[in-house]
Scaffold this motif. Structure first.
Motif, PDB file in Angstrom:
ATOM      1  N   ALA A 275      26.824  31.248  27.378  1.00 23.05           N
ATOM      2  CA  ALA A 275      27.424  32.571  27.213  1.00 23.05           C
ATOM      3  C   ALA A 275      28.947  32.508  27.391  1.00 23.05           C
ATOM      4  O   ALA A 275      29.715  33.077  26.593  1.00 23.05           O
ATOM      5  CB  ALA A 275      26.818  33.556  28.215  1.00 23.05           C
ATOM      6  N   LYS A 276      29.379  31.770  28.425  1.00 25.83           N
ATOM      7  CA  LYS A 276      30.820  31.638  28.677  1.00 25.83           C
ATOM      8  C   LYS A 276      31.484  30.813  27.578  1.00 25.83           C
ATOM      9  O   LYS A 276      32.588  31.146  27.112  1.00 25.83           O
ATOM     10  CB  LYS A 276      31.049  30.991  30.050  1.00 25.83           C
ATOM     11  CG  LYS A 276      32.523  30.943  30.461  1.00 25.83           C
ATOM     12  CD  LYS A 276      32.690  30.395  31.865  1.00 25.83           C
ATOM     13  CE  LYS A 276      34.163  30.374  32.266  1.00 25.83           C
ATOM     14  NZ  LYS A 276      34.344  29.787  33.611  1.00 25.83           N
ATOM     15  N   LEU A 277      30.826  29.725  27.155  1.00 26.91           N
ATOM     16  CA  LEU A 277      31.376  28.882  26.090  1.00 26.91           C
ATOM     17  C   LEU A 277      31.555  29.691  24.807  1.00 26.91           C
ATOM     18  O   LEU A 277      32.606  29.608  24.160  1.00 26.91           O
ATOM     19  CB  LEU A 277      30.438  27.691  25.843  1.00 26.91           C
ATOM     20  CG  LEU A 277      30.793  26.778  24.655  1.00 26.91           C
ATOM     21  CD1 LEU A 277      32.168  26.161  24.820  1.00 26.91           C
ATOM     22  CD2 LEU A 277      29.741  25.688  24.481  1.00 26.91           C
ATOM     23  N   SER A 278      30.555  30.489  24.453  1.00 26.04           N
ATOM     24  CA  SER A 278      30.633  31.296  23.227  1.00 26.04           C
ATOM     25  C   SER A 278      31.801  32.276  23.292  1.00 26.04           C
ATOM     26  O   SER A 278      32.518  32.469  22.307  1.00 26.04           O
ATOM     27  CB  SER A 278      29.323  32.069  23.012  1.00 26.04           C
ATOM     28  OG  SER A 278      28.253  31.165  22.847  1.00 26.04           O
ATOM     29  N   ARG A 279      31.989  32.880  24.479  1.00 24.62           N
ATOM     30  CA  ARG A 279      33.107  33.834  24.649  1.00 24.62           C
ATOM     31  C   ARG A 279      34.443  33.120  24.444  1.00 24.62           C
ATOM     32  O   ARG A 279      35.325  33.614  23.739  1.00 24.62           O
ATOM     33  CB  ARG A 279      33.062  34.462  26.041  1.00 24.62           C
ATOM     34  CG  ARG A 279      32.126  35.634  26.186  1.00 24.62           C
ATOM     35  CD  ARG A 279      32.459  36.498  27.400  1.00 24.62           C
ATOM     36  NE  ARG A 279      32.588  35.743  28.639  1.00 24.62           N
ATOM     37  CZ  ARG A 279      31.569  35.406  29.417  1.00 24.62           C
ATOM     38  NH1 ARG A 279      30.330  35.748  29.067  1.00 24.62           N
ATOM     39  NH2 ARG A 279      31.751  34.736  30.536  1.00 24.62           N
ATOM     40  N   LEU A 280      34.582  31.945  25.064  1.00 24.72           N
ATOM     41  CA  LEU A 280      35.853  31.211  24.978  1.00 24.72           C
ATOM     42  C   LEU A 280      36.135  30.746  23.546  1.00 24.72           C
ATOM     43  O   LEU A 280      37.280  30.789  23.079  1.00 24.72           O
ATOM     44  CB  LEU A 280      35.824  30.009  25.918  1.00 24.72           C
ATOM     45  CG  LEU A 280      35.843  30.325  27.418  1.00 24.72           C
ATOM     46  CD1 LEU A 280      35.587  29.070  28.236  1.00 24.72           C
ATOM     47  CD2 LEU A 280      37.173  30.955  27.829  1.00 24.72           C
ATOM     48  N   LEU A 281      35.092  30.284  22.852  1.00 22.80           N
ATOM     49  CA  LEU A 281      35.282  29.770  21.485  1.00 22.80           C
ATOM     50  C   LEU A 281      35.706  30.867  20.509  1.00 22.80           C
ATOM     51  O   LEU A 281      36.319  30.578  19.478  1.00 22.80           O
ATOM     52  CB  LEU A 281      33.994  29.101  20.979  1.00 22.80           C
ATOM     53  CG  LEU A 281      33.613  27.786  21.661  1.00 22.80           C
ATOM     54  CD1 LEU A 281      32.262  27.293  21.160  1.00 22.80           C
ATOM     55  CD2 LEU A 281      34.681  26.707  21.434  1.00 22.80           C
ATOM     56  N   ARG A 282      35.390  32.117  20.860  1.00 24.21           N
ATOM     57  CA  ARG A 282      35.767  33.229  19.971  1.00 24.21           C
ATOM     58  C   ARG A 282      37.242  33.592  20.089  1.00 24.21           C
ATOM     59  O   ARG A 282      37.785  34.287  19.232  1.00 24.21           O
ATOM     60  CB  ARG A 282      34.899  34.459  20.260  1.00 24.21           C
ATOM     61  CG  ARG A 282      33.493  34.373  19.686  1.00 24.21           C
ATOM     62  CD  ARG A 282      32.804  35.725  19.661  1.00 24.21           C
ATOM     63  NE  ARG A 282      32.528  36.222  21.002  1.00 24.21           N
ATOM     64  CZ  ARG A 282      31.383  35.999  21.657  1.00 24.21           C
ATOM     65  NH1 ARG A 282      30.426  35.287  21.077  1.00 24.21           N
ATOM     66  NH2 ARG A 282      31.198  36.471  22.870  1.00 24.21           N
ATOM     67  N   ILE A 283      37.900  33.132  21.163  1.00 24.65           N
ATOM     68  CA  ILE A 283      39.326  33.454  21.349  1.00 24.65           C
ATOM     69  C   ILE A 283      40.145  32.433  20.563  1.00 24.65           C
ATOM     70  O   ILE A 283      40.086  31.228  20.857  1.00 24.65           O
ATOM     71  CB  ILE A 283      39.711  33.407  22.855  1.00 24.65           C
ATOM     72  CG1 ILE A 283      38.804  34.349  23.654  1.00 24.65           C
ATOM     73  CG2 ILE A 283      41.173  33.778  23.038  1.00 24.65           C
ATOM     74  CD1 ILE A 283      38.917  34.187  25.164  1.00 24.65           C
TER      75      ILE A 283
END
Length: 545
Positions: A275-283
Motif C-alpha cells: 500500500a505504501k509502495l503504491s502510494r510512493l510510486l504514484r508521486i
C-alpha cells in the motif's frame, strides 16, 4: 560462415584478450579473478590430468558441484580432452546420482561445493574416480591443486566437430527415471552464437551465475552466452551471501526462475508494504527515486536483460516488477534443444506470452494443440533409448509435451501440458495451468497445484509464501477465500474449485515434491494427499491441512 565451436571460441578470447578477467569467484568474502589465459591454462592442465588418469576420448566425466569458476574450467577441460560431460544437480538424491553415473558409464567425477556431501557420496559407485574441487566437499582420490601441479598444460587439444557429442544432460523427470539428452558441440555453438547476436550481448556485459549449471538454461544462458560474447561471469558464494554478492556484482544480464522472482518481491514488500509502495510510486519524482532505490537494493540497477524461465510466471508479478522499472523477459525452452526456444526480446515484451521463436527455430502447433519445435540446437537423441527418441522426434520436429497458441504477431502462449489435463469423475476435462496462474496472483501463495482426477470438482493445494506465515491465519484465510470466490465466478461450472487446501509441509526437492529444476511433481502430490482429499468438508471451502 559456420559458427565457431566452443573450444574455438575459447581460443579466440585467449588470443585476443588473454589478460582480461573472465570469471570472478568469491571465497570467504574475498573475490578471486581468473583471466582468459588463466582459465585456459588450468583447463589444459586438468585435461592433461584426465588423460593421464586413463580417460579416453568419448568417455564420460560427471560434474557434481554448485556453481563456481572451477565448474567452467572442469567443463572446458573435459572438452579439451575429447571427453563427454555429464552434469549432475547439487540437490539430486544419492539414488538418482547412482542411476545417472551407471547409466552413462562415467569414468570420473568432479565433486565440489555441496550442501550435504555426505548424503550424496553413497550415490557414487566405487569404480568412478573422484576429483575434488578446491572447496570443502566429500572425500576424493585426487584434489584439484595436486592435479594442476602434477601436469603440464595439454598441448595437442581435441579438435571438436559440430556433430560430436559434447554433453549428456539428464532431465530431472517429473515422472520415472531421468532421460539422458545428448547434445552436440554444434548445438552449443548454435545456441550460444545466435543468442548473443540476437540479444546484442558483448564483452562489456556481466553475468551472475547461481542457478544450477546442470540445468540447460543456466548452461546456455550463462556459460555459453558468456563464452560467445566474452562477457564476465561472477559466481555466488553461498545462500547466505546471495543478496550481498548480487549487489556487489550488479549484473547487466540476469536470469532467474519464478519462485525466486517471487522471493525478491517478498523481500521488498517486507520492508515497504504494498500500500505504501503504491502510494510512493504514484508521486512523479519520488516514485522514480523509490523505484531506483529498490533496483539498487536488489543489485539490478545495471541489468538490461532480465530473464525468467523454467516455469510459468504470474502476469501480476511481471506487472509488479514493471512498476519499479524492471521488465522481465519470459522465455521458453527445453533440455532437448538446450533451452534455445522462444523469447520476449527487450523492447518487444508481451506479458502472458513466452515471446517469439529465436533465429533458426521453426514453431508449429499440432492438431491436438501440442507445441512442436524444429531447430539446429536439437538433441541427437536420448542416450541408450532409441524408442523414446523416436516417440519424441518425428521428421525433425520435437514434440514438447506442452500445449500452446500463437497469436497473429507470432508470440507463443503456453496453455498447459498435453498430459497434465485430467478428467473429473463427471467426465469433464480440465487444464490446470491457466487456473493455477490465476491463483498464483495472490501474494500469499508461494506454489499451487490443481488436482481433480476422479473427483467431482477440482481443488487446489497451496503452499504459502514466507510472508503469509508472518500474517494471522484469519487474514490469510479471508484473502484466500476472496480469491477462491472471485476465481469461481469466472470459471465454467465443471472447472469451479471445491476447496483451497493449505498444506503445512513445504514442497522441496528433498521430499520429492519438486524436481531439481523446481517443477512440481503433480503425481507425487496426488499420491501424498489422495486419502485426505476424499474426506474434506463441503461446507468449508478453505481447509488448513
Amino acid at each position: 560462415m559456420t559458427d565457431q565451436l566452443p573450444l574455438e571460441r575459447l581460443a579466440l578470447w585467449v588470443e585476443k584478450r588473454p589478460d582480461a578477467v573472465w570469471l570472478s569467484q568469491p571465497v570467504n568474502g574475498q573475490w578471486h579473478d581468473f583471466t582468459w589465459a588463466q582459465v585456459d591454462e588450468q583447463a589444459r592442465r586438468m585435461a592433461s590430468a584426465l588423460q593421464a588418469l586413463g580417460c579416453a576420448p568419448g568417455e564420460r566425466v560427471a560434474l557434481l558441484a554448485k556453481n563456481c569458476a572451477e565448474w567452467f574450467i572442469a567443463d572446458l577441460a573435459i572438452m579439451l580432452a575429447g571427453l563427454v560431460s555429464v552434469p549432475l544437480y547439487p540437490l539430486q538424491s544419492a539414488e538418482s546420482i547412482d542411476y545417472v553415473l551407471r547409466h552413462s558409464q562415467c569414468k570420473a567425477i568432479f565433486v565440489g561445493k555441496l550442501d550435504e556431501p555426505d548424503k550424496l557420496a553413497p550415490g557414487i559407485p566405487a569404480e568412478v574416480m573422484r576429483i575434488a574441487m578446491p572447496y570443502p566437499t566429500m572425500a576424493a582420490q585426487y584434489t584439484w591443486a595436486e592435479l594442476l601441479a602434477a601436469h603440464q598444460p595439454l598441448h595437442e587439444v581435441h579438435r571438436q566437430s559440430a556433430e560430436q557429442l559434447l554433453s549428456i544432460l539428464y532431465t530431472s523427470g517429473t515422472t520415472g527415471q531421468p532421460k539422458g539428452v545428448m547434445l552436440s558441440a554444434g548445438a552449443f555453438a548454435y545456441a550460444g552464437s545466435q543468442s548473443v547476436r540476437e540479444m546484442q550481448i558483448t564483452e562489456q556485459d556481466q553475468y551472475f551465475s547461481y542457478l544450477p549449471l546442470s540445468h540447460a538454461a543456466e548452461r546456455f544462458l550463462v556459460e555459453m552466452n558468456a563464452l560467445y560474447s566474452g562477457g564476465r561471469v561472477a559466481f555466488v558464494e553461498s545462500l547466505e551471501t546471495f543478496a550481498s554478492d548480487l549487489r556487489h556484482v550488479r549484473p547487466t544480464v540476469f536470469f532467474s526462475v519464478p519462485r525466486l522472482w517471487t522471493r525478491f518481491q517478498q523481500g521488498v514488500l517486507e520492508k515497504l508494504p504494498q500500500a505504501k509502495l503504491s502510494r510512493l510510486l504514484r508521486i512523479p519524482l519520488i516514485g522514480k527515486l523509490v523505484a531506483r532505490k529498490i533496483r539498487k537494493g536488489l543489485g539490478l540497477d545495471r541489468a538490461r536483460i532480465l530473464v525468467s524461465g523454467a516455469a510459468a510466471i504470474p502476469r501480476a508479478l511481471l506487472e509488479w516488477y514493471q512498476s519499479i522499472g524492471i521488465t522481465i523477459c519470459e522465455g521458453y525452452g527445453m533440455t532437448e534443444h538446450l533451452a534455445y526456444g522462444c523469447f520476449n526480446r527487450p523492447g518487444q515484451v508481451r506479458f502472458g506470452t513466452v515471446g517469439k521463436p529465436m533465429p533458426g527455430n521453426e514453431l508449429r502447433i499440432a492438431d491436438n494443440g501440442e507445441i512442436l519445435l524444429r531447430c539446429p540446437s536439437l538433441m541427437l537423441g536420448y542416450y541408450l533409448d532409441p524408442e523414446k527418441t523416436a516417440e519424441t522426434i518425428t521428421d525433425g520436429w520435437l514434440h514438447t509435451g506442452d500445449k500452446g497458441e500463437v497469436d497473429a504477431e507470432g508470440y507463443l502462449k503456453i496453455t498447459g501440458r498435453v498430459k497434465d489435463i485430467f478428467k473429473t469423475s463427471k467426465g469433464k476435462y480440465i487444464a490446470p495451468a491457466p487456473i493455477e496462474g490465476e491463483i498464483a496472483k495472490n501474494l500469499w501463495v508461494e506454489q499451487v497445484c490443481l488436482m481433480g482426477s476422479n473427483l467431482d470438482q477440482p481443488l487446489a493445494l497451496i503452499e504459502l509464501s514466507p510472508a503469509a506465515r508472518e500474517q494471522s491465519q484469519e487474514q490469510v484465510t479471508a484473502d484466500l477465500a476472496q480469491t477462491l470466490q472471485q476465481l469461481n465466478a469466472k470459471l465454467e461450472a465443471h472447472e469451479r474449485l471445491s476447496h483451497f487446501v493449505v498444506v503445512r509441509e513445504a514442497w522441496t526437492v528433498d521430499n520429492g515434491c519438486m524436481t531439481p529444476t523446481m517443477k512440481i511433481r503433480r503425481n507425487v502430490l496426488e499420491a501424498r494427499f489422495a486419502d485426505q482429499l476424499g474426506e474434506l468438508d463441503a461446507r468449508q471451502p478453505l481447509h488448513w491441512q
